[in-house]
Design a protein around this motif. Structure first.
Motif, mmCIF file in Angstrom:
data_model
loop_
_atom_site.group_PDB
_atom_site.id
_atom_site.type_symbol
_atom_site.label_atom_id
_atom_site.label_comp_id
_atom_site.label_asym_id
_atom_site.label_seq_id
_atom_site.Cartn_x
_atom_site.Cartn_y
_atom_site.Cartn_z
ATOM 1 N N SER A 37 -5.465 -6.123 3.154
ATOM 2 C CA SER A 37 -5.424 -5.074 4.178
ATOM 3 C C SER A 37 -4.016 -4.524 4.356
ATOM 4 O O SER A 37 -3.837 -3.315 4.563
ATOM 5 C CB SER A 37 -5.938 -5.630 5.514
ATOM 6 N N LEU A 38 -3.007 -5.385 4.282
ATOM 7 C CA LEU A 38 -1.622 -4.917 4.395
ATOM 8 C C LEU A 38 -1.253 -4.007 3.231
ATOM 9 O O LEU A 38 -0.598 -2.974 3.422
ATOM 10 C CB LEU A 38 -0.672 -6.116 4.462
ATOM 11 N N VAL A 39 -1.661 -4.385 2.046
ATOM 12 C CA VAL A 39 -1.402 -3.529 0.877
ATOM 13 C C VAL A 39 -2.086 -2.180 1.060
ATOM 14 O O VAL A 39 -1.516 -1.130 0.748
ATOM 15 C CB VAL A 39 -1.890 -4.218 -0.416
ATOM 16 N N PHE A 40 -3.307 -2.201 1.581
ATOM 17 C CA PHE A 40 -4.049 -0.960 1.832
ATOM 18 C C PHE A 40 -3.313 -0.079 2.832
ATOM 19 O O PHE A 40 -3.175 1.136 2.632
ATOM 20 C CB PHE A 40 -5.446 -1.316 2.338
ATOM 21 N N LEU A 41 -2.816 -0.664 3.913
ATOM 22 C CA LEU A 41 -2.118 0.099 4.951
ATOM 23 C C LEU A 41 -0.820 0.701 4.431
ATOM 24 O O LEU A 41 -0.478 1.845 4.769
ATOM 25 C CB LEU A 41 -1.828 -0.802 6.151
ATOM 26 N N VAL A 45 -3.163 4.217 2.659
ATOM 27 C CA VAL A 45 -3.327 5.067 3.840
ATOM 28 C C VAL A 45 -2.325 6.219 3.889
ATOM 29 O O VAL A 45 -2.699 7.344 4.261
ATOM 30 C CB VAL A 45 -3.252 4.215 5.129
ATOM 31 N N PRO A 46 -1.034 6.021 3.511
ATOM 32 C CA PRO A 46 -0.096 7.160 3.556
ATOM 33 C C PRO A 46 -0.422 8.285 2.576
ATOM 34 O O PRO A 46 0.131 9.383 2.705
ATOM 35 C CB PRO A 46 1.253 6.510 3.202
ATOM 36 N N GLN A 47 -1.306 8.051 1.598
ATOM 37 C CA GLN A 47 -1.629 9.077 0.610
ATOM 38 C C GLN A 47 -2.862 9.866 1.082
ATOM 39 O O GLN A 47 -3.991 9.460 0.861
ATOM 40 C CB GLN A 47 -1.901 8.438 -0.744
ATOM 41 N N LEU A 123 -12.562 -3.622 4.526
ATOM 42 C CA LEU A 123 -13.675 -2.683 4.660
ATOM 43 C C LEU A 123 -13.629 -1.944 5.995
ATOM 44 O O LEU A 123 -13.920 -0.750 6.066
ATOM 45 C CB LEU A 123 -15.002 -3.431 4.520
ATOM 46 N N ILE A 124 -13.248 -2.649 7.050
ATOM 47 C CA ILE A 124 -13.151 -2.010 8.369
ATOM 48 C C ILE A 124 -12.068 -0.938 8.373
ATOM 49 O O ILE A 124 -12.271 0.182 8.864
ATOM 50 C CB ILE A 124 -12.876 -3.070 9.458
ATOM 51 N N LEU A 125 -10.898 -1.263 7.811
ATOM 52 C CA LEU A 125 -9.809 -0.286 7.746
ATOM 53 C C LEU A 125 -10.210 0.909 6.888
ATOM 54 O O LEU A 125 -9.895 2.060 7.223
ATOM 55 C CB LEU A 125 -8.551 -0.942 7.187
ATOM 56 N N GLY A 126 -10.903 0.643 5.787
ATOM 57 C CA GLY A 126 -11.351 1.740 4.935
ATOM 58 C C GLY A 126 -12.311 2.663 5.652
ATOM 59 O O GLY A 126 -12.274 3.890 5.478
ATOM 60 N N ALA A 127 -13.186 2.084 6.482
ATOM 61 C CA ALA A 127 -14.155 2.890 7.224
ATOM 62 C C ALA A 127 -13.495 3.712 8.322
ATOM 63 O O ALA A 127 -13.925 4.832 8.616
ATOM 64 C CB ALA A 127 -15.224 1.981 7.825
ATOM 65 N N VAL A 128 -12.421 3.180 8.917
ATOM 66 C CA VAL A 128 -11.783 3.840 10.056
ATOM 67 C C VAL A 128 -10.707 4.837 9.616
ATOM 68 O O VAL A 128 -10.564 5.923 10.200
ATOM 69 C CB VAL A 128 -11.168 2.784 11.009
ATOM 70 N N LEU A 129 -9.950 4.496 8.583
ATOM 71 C CA LEU A 129 -8.757 5.280 8.233
ATOM 72 C C LEU A 129 -8.942 6.206 7.035
ATOM 73 O O LEU A 129 -8.019 6.928 6.681
ATOM 74 C CB LEU A 129 -7.578 4.325 7.953
#
Length: 261
Positions: A37-41, A45-47, A123-129
């Protein structure tokens, strides 16, 4: 009257012991759960070009899920098993006449359980962000792909679990730390988990297709998004899985034989 325990009861006992051992070190559990999740954030997310495209968002989620599982299996079991071999209690357990299979399966089930937990915040972060849910709500993709992709990621992680076990049974803890790092980052890069494979030069792409990390990544992406699979992905991953599982069982027997026979 002496009753010989069944193979299932032995696997259950080993799994329970492994789960309790992991829970006794909360920092290790938390770090493995939040790492993808940290790698994802930080990197996805910035892209906005990725997050605003549902399929590209799903592709990023799939490859980071595979990245996290590979990391958990290699580091958790490559280094963990090597350290346990120096533990007196672990040495005692290895003298018991149960063979290597129950312990190895117990480790695999425990690894899959905690890896599955690490996928939930991703998965939660992907759904929200990101716009990833749009691919399902619009009817472009069916919802069955989501649980199928989670199962696929865990199954595709088996060769990396076996690789970690092989390292752990053959190496001391210091050697295992170095060897795991040497193997993990090139495999992650060549597997398209740090850089999308379409950016690879032709020679690197050809080499990448022969690695278990690229095959695992492509299978996960295919199941979640419906594209990305190559003709050699399944045969390559199956071949690596068989080879590494056989090596892990051999390394276990070799270690037990050298120390206790």
């Amino acid at each position: 009257m002496h009753v010989t325990p069944s193979r299932f009861s032995l696997i259950r006992a080993y799994s329970k012991a492994q789960i309790l051992e992991q829970l006794r070190i909360p920092v290790a559990v938390i770090s493995s759960v939040v790492f993808p999740s940290l790698v994802f954030l930080f990197f996805v997310v910035p892209q906005s070009s990725v997050t605003q495209d549902p399929l590209m968002s799903l592709e990023s989620i799939a490859q980071l899920a595979m990245f996290g599982v590979m990391s958990a299996f290699l580091f958790g079991y490559g280094i963990g098993v090597a350290e346990e071999r120096a533990n007196p209690w672990s040495s005692y357990l290895r003298t018991l006449p149960v063979g290597p299979v129950p312990g190895s399966i117990g480790r695999a089930l425990t690894a899959m359980l905690f890896s599955c937990l690490s996928l939930l915040p991703l998965l939660i972060l992907g759904a929200v962000l990101t716009t990833a849910p749009d691919a399902f709500t619009s009817g472009t993709l069916h919802w069955w792909r989501l649980p199928a992709a989670i199962l696929a990621v865990l199954i595709c992680g088996i060769p990396f679990l076996a690789m970690g076990l092989t390292i752990g049974y053959l190496c001391t803890s210091k050697v295992a730390i170095a060897l795991t790092q040497v193997l993990f980052f090139p495999l992650a890069f060549a597997g398209g988990m740090m850089l999308p494979p379409f950016l690879f030069p032709a020679w690197l792409n050809s080499l990448s297709l022969l690695t278990p990390s690229r095959s695992a990544r492509d299978i996960a992406v295919q199941i979640l998004t419906g594209h990305g699979l190559t003709a050699q992905s399944i045969p390559v991953l199956a071949g690596w899985t068989v080879l590494l599982v056989v090596l892990a069982l051999w390394a276990n027997r070799r270690d037990q034989g050298r120390r206790f026979r």
